[in-house]
Design an enzyme around this catalytic site. Structure first.
Site, PDB file in Angstrom:
ATOM      1  CE1 TYR A  67      -0.422   2.774   8.881  1.00  0.00           C
ATOM      2  CE2 TYR A  67      -2.391   1.477   9.333  1.00  0.00           C
ATOM      3  CZ  TYR A  67      -1.148   1.601   8.737  1.00  0.00           C
ATOM      4  OH  TYR A  67      -0.616   0.560   8.003  1.00  0.00           O
ATOM      5  CE1 TYR A  83       2.903   0.633   8.766  1.00  0.00           C
ATOM      6  CE2 TYR A  83       3.958   1.566   6.821  1.00  0.00           C
ATOM      7  CZ  TYR A  83       2.828   1.118   7.470  1.00  0.00           C
ATOM      8  OH  TYR A  83       1.608   1.152   6.820  1.00  0.00           O
ATOM      9  CG  HIS A 134      -3.864  -5.717  10.929  1.00  0.00           C
ATOM     10  ND1 HIS A 134      -2.582  -5.642  10.425  1.00  0.00           N
ATOM     11  CD2 HIS A 134      -4.247  -7.001  10.765  1.00  0.00           C
ATOM     12  CE1 HIS A 134      -2.213  -6.824   9.976  1.00  0.00           C
ATOM     13  NE2 HIS A 134      -3.206  -7.677  10.178  1.00  0.00           N
ATOM     14  N   PRO A 164       3.444   5.909  -0.870  1.00  0.00           N
ATOM     15  CG  PRO A 164       4.626   4.034  -1.515  1.00  0.00           C
ATOM     16  CD  PRO A 164       4.523   5.511  -1.747  1.00  0.00           C
ATOM     17  CE  LYS A 194      -3.785   7.293   6.091  1.00  0.00           C
ATOM     18  NZ  LYS A 194      -4.841   6.547   6.800  1.00  0.00           N
TER      19      LYS A 194
HETATM   20  C1  PHB Z   1       0.815  -3.015   1.239  1.00  0.00           C
HETATM   21  O1  PHB Z   1       0.338  -3.972   1.864  1.00  0.00           O
HETATM   22  O2  PHB Z   1       1.070  -3.080   0.037  1.00  0.00           O
HETATM   23  C2  PHB Z   1       1.078  -1.743   1.973  1.00  0.00           C
HETATM   24  C3  PHB Z   1       0.720  -1.656   3.294  1.00  0.00           C
HETATM   25  C4  PHB Z   1       0.978  -0.490   4.000  1.00  0.00           C
HETATM   26  C5  PHB Z   1       1.575   0.576   3.369  1.00  0.00           C
HETATM   27  C6  PHB Z   1       1.901   0.494   2.037  1.00  0.00           C
HETATM   28  C7  PHB Z   1       1.651  -0.679   1.328  1.00  0.00           C
HETATM   29  O3  PHB Z   1       1.836   1.683   4.056  1.00  0.00           O
END
Ligand code: PHB
Ligand code: APR
Length: 390
Positions: free
Chosen positions: A385, A201, A73, A293, A297
């Site tokens: 990120y 997000y 990505h 989460p 990270k």
């Molecule tokens: C996930 O795919 O579980 C995931 C992805 C991004 C995040 C947290 C969890 O920030």
């Protein structure tokens, strides 16, 4: 009684990654894991790998399946106020991330360890670290009802937050920092195609939501929930309805729903213990720090610890130089705190706080608008990120 160079307590991703990197350097290590392989692989965790971890998987010789099945990505989507904008990683950094489940990372590491004849002891009990503050540390444990002892040079505490390693460091030596967030994440895994080719997000008045994925037919979704909520309160339909309300209309319309194959609630917490070294004991990963989460990270910060410890041990066994080990805690913590800050910042930006005032909400919206409109702000987010350099 046995002897090895490094005893690794904990057969999760950080212990296994360290084990593979040390194997590549010809350094002997024994991994002690309290559970079975299947139990460890049964844990559903996040799935976004920073550039550093992708590099370490290559260095450890375990990146074939990741490269074949993972998604590269080069950007992510942020949604708020019914609007959505993209943060382009490659426009601001020369890097991307790899969307590949932590479970798959751990499976690949287990397969590699088995293939290289790595000494892994499963279902061990009563692991105790002895004399880590001397030049002759050893670890005792029980396996199949038999008491065992392994003498070693060094111990890597990779046994997670609930392990014994951190607590082996005397309380008067440890300094602990914690922040508990007043909400949790309700997550589901569903055998449905992802709603979007990139992660979304979402900051909505009803709370945070995240649309993520594992592969073209396996999606991972999260919604912010009350800290004391219970999975039993959420039918699949209730989850999908609530998710639709929190993501942009265009995504909500195309969302493919289905039965959840996993559903769980995770609390959000930031935690760091200092120092990450005590004598011959070195802490890595969740044994030393926890991040919420939001920025994905957890695994990535465990990997940076492993990177620094691997370098220090190679230097020591390579030419007897212990400077890498002597600066391990300082180096690892410097990057840990920066990642804690990013995870805290991103969590504050995207979640609805129960005690949030209208002014607080306006601050979030203004920060999101600044992030949308400012290439400099997007560059800072992109750099964090994709992963700060080691
Ligand atoms: C996930 O795919 O579980 C995931 C992805 C991004 C995040 C947290 C969890 O920030
Ligand atoms: N003896 C032996 N093994 C132990 C003990 C013990 N006393 N205590 C815990 N363990 C094992 C656990 O069973 C687990 O498999 O240590 C392992 C620790 O693994 P993780 O908790 O996954 O920690 P870590 O390897 O540091 O990985 C960090 O995991 O929790 C996620 O978000 C986190 O992504 C991050 C990653």
């Amino acid at each position: 009684m046995a002897r090895t160079q490094v005893v690794i307590v904990g057969g999760g991703p950080s212990g296994l990654l360290l084990g593979q990197l040390l194997f590549k350097a010809g350094i002997e290590a024994v991994v002690l894991e309290r559970k079975t392989r299947e139990y460890v692989l049964g844990r559903i965790r996040a799935g976004v790998l920073e550039r550093g971890l992708v590099g370490l998987m290559g260095e450890a010789g375990v990146d074939t399946r990741m490269k074949a099945e993972g998604f590269v990505h080069d950007g992510t989507q942020l949604a708020y106020d019914g609007d959505m904008f993209r943060v382009d990683f490659t426009a601001h950094t020369d890097a991307t991330v790899m969307v590949y489940g932590q479970t798959e990372v751990t499976r690949d590491l287990y397969d590699a360890r088995a293939a290289t004849g790595g000494d892994t002891r499963f279902e061990v009990d009563n692991v105790v670290i002895h004399d880590a503050d001397t030049d002759a540390p050893f670890v005792t444990f029980d396996q199949n009802g038999t008491a065992q002892r392994i003498d070693c040079d060094y111990i890597a505490g990779c046994d997670g937050f609930h392990g014994i390693s951190r607590k082996t460091i005397p309380a008067f030596v440890r300094r602990e920092y914690e922040k508990v967030y007043p909400f949790g994440w309700l997550g589901i895994l569903s055998e449905t195609p992802p709603v979007n080719h990139e992660l979304i997000y979402a900051n909505s008045d009803r709370g945070f939501a995240l649309c993520s994925m594992r592969n073209a037919q396996l999606s991972r979704y999260y919604i912010q929930c009350d800290v004391d909520d219970h999975v039993g309160n959420w039918s699949d339909d209730a989850f999908w309805d609530e998710l639709r309300r929190r993501i942009p209309a265009a995504a909500a319309e195309t969302l493919v729903t289905g039965p959840s194959i996993e559903k769980s609630i995770a609390p959000l917490r930031s935690f760091v213990t200092e120092p990450m070294r005590w004598g011959r004991l070195f802490l890595c990963g969740d044994a030393a720090h926890i991040v919420p989460p939001t920025g994905a990270k957890g695994l990535n910060t465990a990997a940076s610890d492993v990177h620094y410890l691997n370098q220090g041990l190679r230097q020591f066994y390579g030419d007897g130089d212990s400077r890498g080990l002597d600066t391990y805690s300082e180096k690892a913590l410097a990057r840990v705190w920066k990642t804690e800050r990013f995870s805290w910042w991103f969590s504050n930006l995207m979640h609805h706080y129960p005690s949030q005032s209208d002014f607080d909400k306006k601050m979030q919206l203004a920060e999101l608008a600044f992030l949308r409109d400012s290439p400099e702000a997007q560059a800072a987010m992109a750099l964090n990120y994709v992963g700060l350099p080691y």
